[in-house]
Scaffold this active site. Structure first.
Site, PDB file in Angstrom:
ATOM      1  N   CYS A 211       0.815  -1.219   0.000  1.00 44.16           N
ATOM      2  CA  CYS A 211       0.000   0.000   0.000  1.00 44.16           C
ATOM      3  C   CYS A 211       0.851   1.272   0.000  1.00 44.16           C
ATOM      4  CB  CYS A 211      -0.920  -0.007   1.221  1.00 44.16           C
ATOM      5  SG  CYS A 211      -1.866  -1.525   1.365  1.00 44.16           S
TER       6      CYS A 211
ATOM      7  N   HIS B 164      -3.255   6.778   3.799  1.00 45.03           N
ATOM      8  CA  HIS B 164      -3.667   5.552   3.109  1.00 45.03           C
ATOM      9  C   HIS B 164      -4.964   5.030   3.725  1.00 45.03           C
ATOM     10  CE1 HIS B 164      -4.025   1.531   1.745  1.00 45.03           C
ATOM     11  NE2 HIS B 164      -3.576   0.983   2.863  1.00 45.03           N
TER      12      HIS B 164
ATOM     13  N   ASN C 197     -10.222  -0.413   0.966  1.00 43.75           N
ATOM     14  CA  ASN C 197      -8.756  -0.323   0.939  1.00 43.75           C
ATOM     15  C   ASN C 197      -8.284  -0.767  -0.452  1.00 43.75           C
ATOM     16  OD1 ASN C 197      -6.012  -0.807   1.120  1.00 43.75           O
ATOM     17  ND2 ASN C 197      -6.100  -1.702   3.166  1.00 43.75           N
TER      18      ASN C 197
HETATM   19  O1  UT7 Z   1      -3.527  -1.795   3.608  1.00 42.95           O
HETATM   20  C1  UT7 Z   1      -2.550  -2.412   4.388  1.00 42.95           C
HETATM   21  C2  UT7 Z   1      -2.796  -2.094   5.746  1.00 42.95           C
HETATM   22  N1  UT7 Z   1      -3.963  -2.789   6.250  1.00 42.95           N
HETATM   23  C3  UT7 Z   1      -4.435  -2.420   7.380  1.00 42.95           C
HETATM   24  O2  UT7 Z   1      -3.899  -1.487   7.920  1.00 42.95           O
HETATM   25  C4  UT7 Z   1      -5.557  -3.185   8.043  1.00 42.95           C
HETATM   26  C5  UT7 Z   1      -5.301  -3.150   9.518  1.00 42.95           C
HETATM   27  N2  UT7 Z   1      -6.216  -3.892  10.339  1.00 42.95           N
HETATM   28  C6  UT7 Z   1      -7.525  -3.575  10.466  1.00 42.95           C
HETATM   29  O3  UT7 Z   1      -8.030  -2.684   9.820  1.00 42.95           O
HETATM   30  C7  UT7 Z   1      -8.301  -4.294  11.524  1.00 42.95           C
HETATM   31  O4  UT7 Z   1      -7.435  -5.030  12.359  1.00 42.95           O
HETATM   32  C8  UT7 Z   1      -9.382  -5.259  10.962  1.00 42.95           C
HETATM   33  C9  UT7 Z   1     -10.477  -4.459  10.284  1.00 42.95           C
HETATM   34  C10 UT7 Z   1      -8.737  -6.221   9.970  1.00 42.95           C
HETATM   35  C11 UT7 Z   1     -10.022  -6.060  12.112  1.00 42.95           C
HETATM   36  O5  UT7 Z   1     -10.547  -5.152  13.049  1.00 42.95           O
HETATM   37  P1  UT7 Z   1     -10.222  -5.330  14.602  1.00 42.95           P
HETATM   38  O6  UT7 Z   1     -10.961  -4.297  15.293  1.00 42.95           O
HETATM   39  O7  UT7 Z   1      -8.737  -5.365  14.746  1.00 42.95           O
HETATM   40  O8  UT7 Z   1     -10.889  -6.720  14.897  1.00 42.95           O
HETATM   41  P2  UT7 Z   1     -10.273  -7.974  15.668  1.00 42.95           P
HETATM   42  O9  UT7 Z   1      -9.439  -8.772  14.723  1.00 42.95           O
HETATM   43  O10 UT7 Z   1      -9.673  -7.538  16.951  1.00 42.95           O
HETATM   44  O11 UT7 Z   1     -11.573  -8.744  16.019  1.00 42.95           O
HETATM   45  C12 UT7 Z   1     -12.540  -8.219  16.953  1.00 42.95           C
HETATM   46  C13 UT7 Z   1     -13.725  -9.153  16.956  1.00 42.95           C
HETATM   47  C14 UT7 Z   1     -13.335 -10.608  17.102  1.00 42.95           C
HETATM   48  O12 UT7 Z   1     -14.367 -11.257  17.815  1.00 42.95           O
HETATM   49  P3  UT7 Z   1     -14.186 -11.580  19.393  1.00 42.95           P
HETATM   50  O13 UT7 Z   1     -12.951 -12.430  19.477  1.00 42.95           O
HETATM   51  O14 UT7 Z   1     -14.039 -10.244  20.052  1.00 42.95           O
HETATM   52  O15 UT7 Z   1     -15.452 -12.287  19.718  1.00 42.95           O
HETATM   53  C15 UT7 Z   1     -13.331 -11.117  15.684  1.00 42.95           C
HETATM   54  O16 UT7 Z   1     -13.572 -12.491  15.598  1.00 42.95           O
HETATM   55  O17 UT7 Z   1     -14.401  -9.037  15.703  1.00 42.95           O
HETATM   56  C16 UT7 Z   1     -14.461 -10.326  15.086  1.00 42.95           C
HETATM   57  N3  UT7 Z   1     -14.341 -10.136  13.663  1.00 42.95           N
HETATM   58  C17 UT7 Z   1     -15.386  -9.915  12.869  1.00 42.95           C
HETATM   59  N4  UT7 Z   1     -16.690  -9.846  13.122  1.00 42.95           N
HETATM   60  C18 UT7 Z   1     -17.527  -9.598  12.105  1.00 42.95           C
HETATM   61  C19 UT7 Z   1     -13.201 -10.094  12.903  1.00 42.95           C
HETATM   62  N5  UT7 Z   1     -13.514  -9.858  11.623  1.00 42.95           N
HETATM   63  C20 UT7 Z   1     -14.856  -9.764  11.573  1.00 42.95           C
HETATM   64  C21 UT7 Z   1     -15.763  -9.502  10.535  1.00 42.95           C
HETATM   65  N6  UT7 Z   1     -17.086  -9.429  10.843  1.00 42.95           N
HETATM   66  N7  UT7 Z   1     -15.377  -9.323   9.262  1.00 42.95           N
END
Ligand code: UT7
Length: 329
Positions: A106, A248, A278
């Site tokens: 990115c 970004h 993204n």
């Molecule tokens: O372009 C290159 C750079 N890319 C980035 O910078 C992306 C960086 N990362 C992110 O944007 C975020 O980490 C994500 C959007 C990928 C994930 O968001 P998060 O707030 O970090 O979620 P998490 O992985 O901590 O998950 C929180 C909860 C979990 O459930 P529990 O364990 O709290 O019950 C996940 O299982 O959300 C759940 N979860 C989802 N729920 C519904 C993870 N993905 C999803 C989903 N839909 N798609």
């Protein structure tokens, strides 16, 4: 920068469409990432097709029919071999100009911009077309909820020309870096030379993008803040004088945290992640073009740009918005 163009493939993919296949929700995608929809290239449309559309618009915006080199930033090349930039140059009717790909995730557009600035500064080229283009849908696993809601397709391009550092449109110093110890936090595991996939199919091979979201989030914030601060300082700017912070578009919460940490008010931070998702290397030029056509970037604005991506890679630079460039989308 003397020209700017951006192109989105017509097909729009709503959150509802994503949710029909995955265990996720419109609300989760909107609140945790900030995305309401994204665009997807039709099957058969490749990264080079998107890049040519954006490149044509950028060259029209610049009022030029020729450039001395084409730099394509992409993580989703048409093929492993050859590079995609020569295909783009050919599609633009520039079949013999030097053309090469930059693979920096990115951050690729800002990496490509820094390379182009070097070519201009050295006198090797008088004009360079820098394109960021991605067909992310070709690399995303539609059944992976950690990536499928996030990425979108698109392309943006800028024509850069030799000029003076103190004139509008001038790019400032680049602050950039990488950390390869995190390669596996955002990658396509198989199909490269480390884990080759031979033939047409291999059981268990994973040729889709995989991401450790939390780890990427943490590093994205830290590295973009660090690079943005460094680039501003190297340009002789203080952060309170920044008119627009162009981050970004990875996650609306990442952009907000970067802006908060740098002390830049939200109204100075344009965004288009809600409608494009993204778009990796296309993200920065797409956002510049959308902000410019929406009237959110005006002549003389001091713009601070920051990107972070797979590798890990990161980059930031400055740009004083030109007074005579009409972005075309
Ligand atoms: O372009 C290159 C750079 N890319 C980035 O910078 C992306 C960086 N990362 C992110 O944007 C975020 O980490 C994500 C959007 C990928 C994930 O968001 P998060 O707030 O970090 O979620 P998490 O992985 O901590 O998950 C929180 C909860 C979990 O459930 P529990 O364990 O709290 O019950 C996940 O299982 O959300 C759940 N979860 C989802 N729920 C519904 C993870 N993905 C999803 C989903 N839909 N798609």
């Amino acid at each position: 920068m003397i020209g700017l163009g951006a192109w989105l493939p017509p097909r729009h993919v709503t959150n509802a469409e994503i949710c029909s296949r995955l265990d996720t929700s419109d609300e989760w995608i909107r609140t945790r990432i900030g995305i309401a929809g994204r665009h997807a290239a039709e099957p058969g449309t490749a990264t080079s097709d998107l890049a040519v559309e954006a490149g044509l618009l950028a060259m029209k915006s610049a009022g030029v029919e020729h450039v001395d080199a084409v730099v394509l930033a992409t993580a989703t090349p048409d093929h492993h071999i050859p590079g995609t930039a020569p295909t783009v140059a050919h599609g633009l009717g520039l079949p013999e100009v030097p053309a090469f790909d930059v693979t920096a995730g990115c951050s690729g557009f800002l990496y490509g911009t820094a390379l182009a600035a070097g070519l201009l500064h050295a006198g090797t080229c008088r004009t360079v077309l820098v394109v960021g283009a991605e067909a992310m849908a070709s690399a995303v696993d539609p059944d992976d909820r950690a990536t499928a809601p996030i990425f979108g397709d698109g392309a943006g391009a800028a024509v850069l020309a030799a000029g003076r550092p103190d004139e509008p449109g001038a790019l400032g110093p680049i602050a950039w870096g990488s950390d390869g110890s995190h390669a596996a936090d955002l990658w396509i595991p198989d199909g490269g030379s480390r884990r080759p996939v031979h033939g047409t199919a291999e059981a268990g091979a994973d040729r889709c993008i995989r991401m450790q979201g939390k780890e990427v989030f943490r590093h994205a914030v830290r590295r973009m803040c660090q690079a943005a601060q460094e680039a501003a300082t190297a340009a002789g700017w203080v952060l309170r004088d920044v008119d627009r912070l162009v981050v970004h578009q990875a996650n609306a919460r990442i952009s907000a945290t970067v802006a908060d940490t740098l002390g830049i008010p939200a109204e100075r931070v344009p965004s288009n992640i809600d409608r494009v998702g993204n778009t990796s290397a296309a993200s920065i030029p797409l956002l510049l073009a959308h902000a410019a056509t929406g009237g959110d970037l005006i002549a003389g604005h001091r713009v601070l740009l920051a990107a972070f991506g797979g590798g890990f890679t990161w980059a930031a630079t400055t740009l004083v918005w030109p007074d005579d460039v009409e972005a075309l989308v």
